[in-house]
Motif scaffolding. Structure first.
Motif, short mmCIF file in Angstrom:
data_model
loop_
_atom_site.label_atom_id
_atom_site.label_comp_id
_atom_site.label_asym_id
_atom_site.label_seq_id
_atom_site.Cartn_x
_atom_site.Cartn_y
_atom_site.Cartn_z
N GLY A 85 0.84 -1.20 0.00
CA GLY A 85 0.00 0.00 0.00
C GLY A 85 0.87 1.24 0.00
N MET A 86 0.26 2.36 -0.32
CA MET A 86 1.01 3.62 -0.25
C MET A 86 0.09 4.79 0.08
SD MET A 86 1.91 4.74 -4.10
CE MET A 86 0.89 4.29 -5.46
N GLY A 87 0.71 5.95 0.36
CA GLY A 87 -0.05 7.13 0.76
C GLY A 87 -0.07 8.20 -0.32
N LEU A 88 -0.88 9.22 -0.09
CA LEU A 88 -0.96 10.36 -1.01
C LEU A 88 -1.25 11.61 -0.18
CD1 LEU A 88 -1.25 11.84 -3.75
CD2 LEU A 88 -3.58 10.94 -3.91
N TYR A 89 -0.20 12.44 0.03
CA TYR A 89 -0.37 13.65 0.82
C TYR A 89 -0.78 14.81 -0.07
CZ TYR A 89 2.12 11.24 4.61
OH TYR A 89 2.48 10.37 5.59
N THR A 90 -2.06 14.85 -0.43
CA THR A 90 -2.60 15.95 -1.25
C THR A 90 -4.06 16.12 -0.85
OG1 THR A 90 -1.23 15.15 -3.08
CG2 THR A 90 -2.88 16.79 -3.63
N ALA A 91 -4.54 17.36 -0.82
CA ALA A 91 -5.97 17.57 -0.55
C ALA A 91 -6.79 16.85 -1.62
CB ALA A 91 -6.28 19.06 -0.57
N PRO A 143 -7.32 14.63 7.38
CA PRO A 143 -7.50 15.61 6.30
C PRO A 143 -6.25 15.84 5.44
CG PRO A 143 -7.46 16.70 8.44
CD PRO A 143 -7.48 15.23 8.72
N TRP A 144 -5.06 15.48 5.93
CA TRP A 144 -3.87 15.60 5.09
C TRP A 144 -3.71 14.36 4.21
CZ3 TRP A 144 -4.02 15.52 10.41
CH2 TRP A 144 -3.65 14.34 11.02
N PHE A 145 -4.67 13.45 4.38
CA PHE A 145 -4.54 12.11 3.80
C PHE A 145 -5.92 11.59 3.38
CE2 PHE A 145 -1.26 8.70 5.32
CZ PHE A 145 -0.52 8.93 4.20
N PRO A 195 1.91 17.27 7.30
CA PRO A 195 2.08 18.38 8.24
C PRO A 195 3.20 18.09 9.24
CG PRO A 195 -0.23 17.72 8.09
CD PRO A 195 0.55 16.71 7.31
N ALA A 196 3.86 19.18 9.70
CA ALA A 196 5.01 19.02 10.60
C ALA A 196 4.67 18.17 11.82
CB ALA A 196 5.49 20.40 11.03
N LYS A 197 3.47 18.37 12.39
CA LYS A 197 3.09 17.62 13.60
C LYS A 197 3.01 16.13 13.30
CE LYS A 197 0.67 20.30 17.03
NZ LYS A 197 -0.60 20.69 17.58
N VAL A 198 2.61 15.80 12.08
CA VAL A 198 2.51 14.39 11.70
C VAL A 198 3.91 13.79 11.58
CG1 VAL A 198 1.74 12.79 9.89
CG2 VAL A 198 0.31 14.74 10.53
N GLY A 252 -7.02 21.38 12.58
CA GLY A 252 -6.00 22.29 13.10
C GLY A 252 -4.60 21.80 12.75
N ILE A 253 -4.36 20.50 12.89
CA ILE A 253 -3.04 19.94 12.52
C ILE A 253 -2.81 20.18 11.03
CG2 ILE A 253 -1.74 17.78 12.23
CD1 ILE A 253 -3.18 16.71 14.74
N ASN A 254 -3.85 19.99 10.25
CA ASN A 254 -3.72 20.11 8.79
C ASN A 254 -3.42 21.53 8.33
OD1 ASN A 254 -3.79 18.76 6.29
ND2 ASN A 254 -5.76 19.70 5.84
N ARG A 255 -3.92 22.52 9.11
CA ARG A 255 -3.70 23.93 8.71
C ARG A 255 -2.22 24.29 8.82
NH1 ARG A 255 -8.70 25.04 10.72
NH2 ARG A 255 -7.96 25.38 12.84
N HIS A 256 -1.49 23.60 9.73
CA HIS A 256 -0.08 23.93 9.95
C HIS A 256 0.82 22.99 9.16
CE1 HIS A 256 -2.20 25.55 13.53
NE2 HIS A 256 -1.50 26.59 13.14
#
Ligand SMILES: NC(=O)c1ccc[n+]([C@@H]2O[C@H](COP(=O)([O-])OP(=O)(O)OC[C@H]3O[C@@H](n4cnc5c(N)ncnc54)[C@H](OP(=O)(O)O)[C@@H]3O)[C@@H](O)[C@H]2O)c1
Length: 257
Positions: A85-91, A143-145, A195-198, A252-256
């Motif tokens: 599997g893989m990810g996609l970091y895009t809205a 939301p980042w994912f 996001p940086a927090k992630v 909130g995490i996604n906004r940063h």
């Protein structure tokens, strides 16, 4: 299900969670059939006795080849671990159609198609287990994912459906929902950076070996759903009970980014 002597087919077994699952099943005495694209890493992960079938699992010919070779070599498939599997970091609203389709091909259509090839053999023998590696992102939308979450929700629903469809046939389906696992998953993901927090959350990540140990324990006790680490159940419960609180935190995490 007792693992010793069982034939276990694992996708995405060249590294990360798949390679750790290969090691954990081998330690329990399973016979391995491994697939991913990089042959060298598959051989390293499987040890001298594993059957290795390299190829892109999104291609029908790879799926047919790996199932055919496993049946020819071992005569059966007892456990199928759909792990690649893989990810996609895009809205979701910005993702390209091409990336979206690639994501769904690997995370949803490949495990579905492979299950379709394997289940008739399992039903015939009235035994077997489909293990689908989902994600916590398939229990709460990140939301980042978002599109990755969509694929993992789909895989979770597929797992539940298969479990009910096959209840009378002696074939079980188990869903695994890892939280954060230390692998190269983020590096391999399509799109931009998380996001940086992630990224920082990696400090709380479990190892691929810990995740694999939970997969193996889940198989041994015929679990329906494995959440790893187990405190993930608390996060899922909070997301279910207080969706607006959870969603505003995640937004909130996604906004940063
Ligand atoms: N790491 C995490 O934090 C995490 C959390 C929750 C869920 N998960 C899920 O766990 C599973 C494994 O993730 P991971 O962290 O171990 O990722 P990873 O380290 O990136 O490994 C992915 C594996 O999939 C294989 N793969 C990728 N594309 C493929 C293709 N087209 N055809 C065949 N094989 C392919 C890769 O091998 P090749 O490159 O050799 O083909 C590799 O073995 C995924 O389903 C992921 O969504 C991961």
């Amino acid at each position: 299900m007792q693992i010793e002597g069982q034939v276990v087919l694992i996708t995405g077994a060249s590294e990360g969670i798949g390679a750790a699952c290969a090691a954990a099943f081998r330690k329990r005495g399973a016979r391995l059939s491994l697939t991913a694209r990089s042959e060298d890493r598959l051989r390293a992960a499987g040890g001298p006795d594993a059957l290795v079938t390299p190829g892109d699992i999104t291609l029908p010919e790879t799926r047919e080849r790996v199932v055919r070779r496993t049946l020819e070599h071992y005569g059966a498939i007892d456990i199928l671990v759909n792990n690649a599997g893989m990810g996609l970091y895009t809205a979701a609203w910005q993702a390209s159609d091409e990336d979206t389709r690639r994501l769904f091909e690997l995370n949803v259509f490949a495990p579905l198609a492979l299950s379709r090839l394997v289940i008739p053999h399992m039903r015939e023998r009235r035994r077997g287990m489909i293990v689908n590696i989902g994600s916590m992102a398939g229990k709460m939308t990140l939301p980042w994912f978002t599109l990755y979450s969509v694929t993992k929700y789909a895989l979770g629903s597929l797992t539940e459906g298969l479990r009910m469809e096959l209840l009378a046939d002696g074939v079980h389906a188990m869903l695994v929902c890892p939280a954060y696992v230390k692998t190269s998953f983020q590096k391999h993901a399509m799109g931009s950076r998380p996001p940086a927090k992630v990224v920082k959350g990696k400090n709380f990540a479990i190892s691929a070996e810990e995740c694999a140990a939970d997969v193996v324990r889940g198989v041994e006790r015929n679990a329906r759903t494995v959440v790893t680490p187990r405190y993930g159940w608390i996060i899922i419960a909070v997301a279910r009970l207080f969706p607006s609180v959870m969603q505003s935190q995640l937004a909130g995490i996604n906004r940063h980014v």
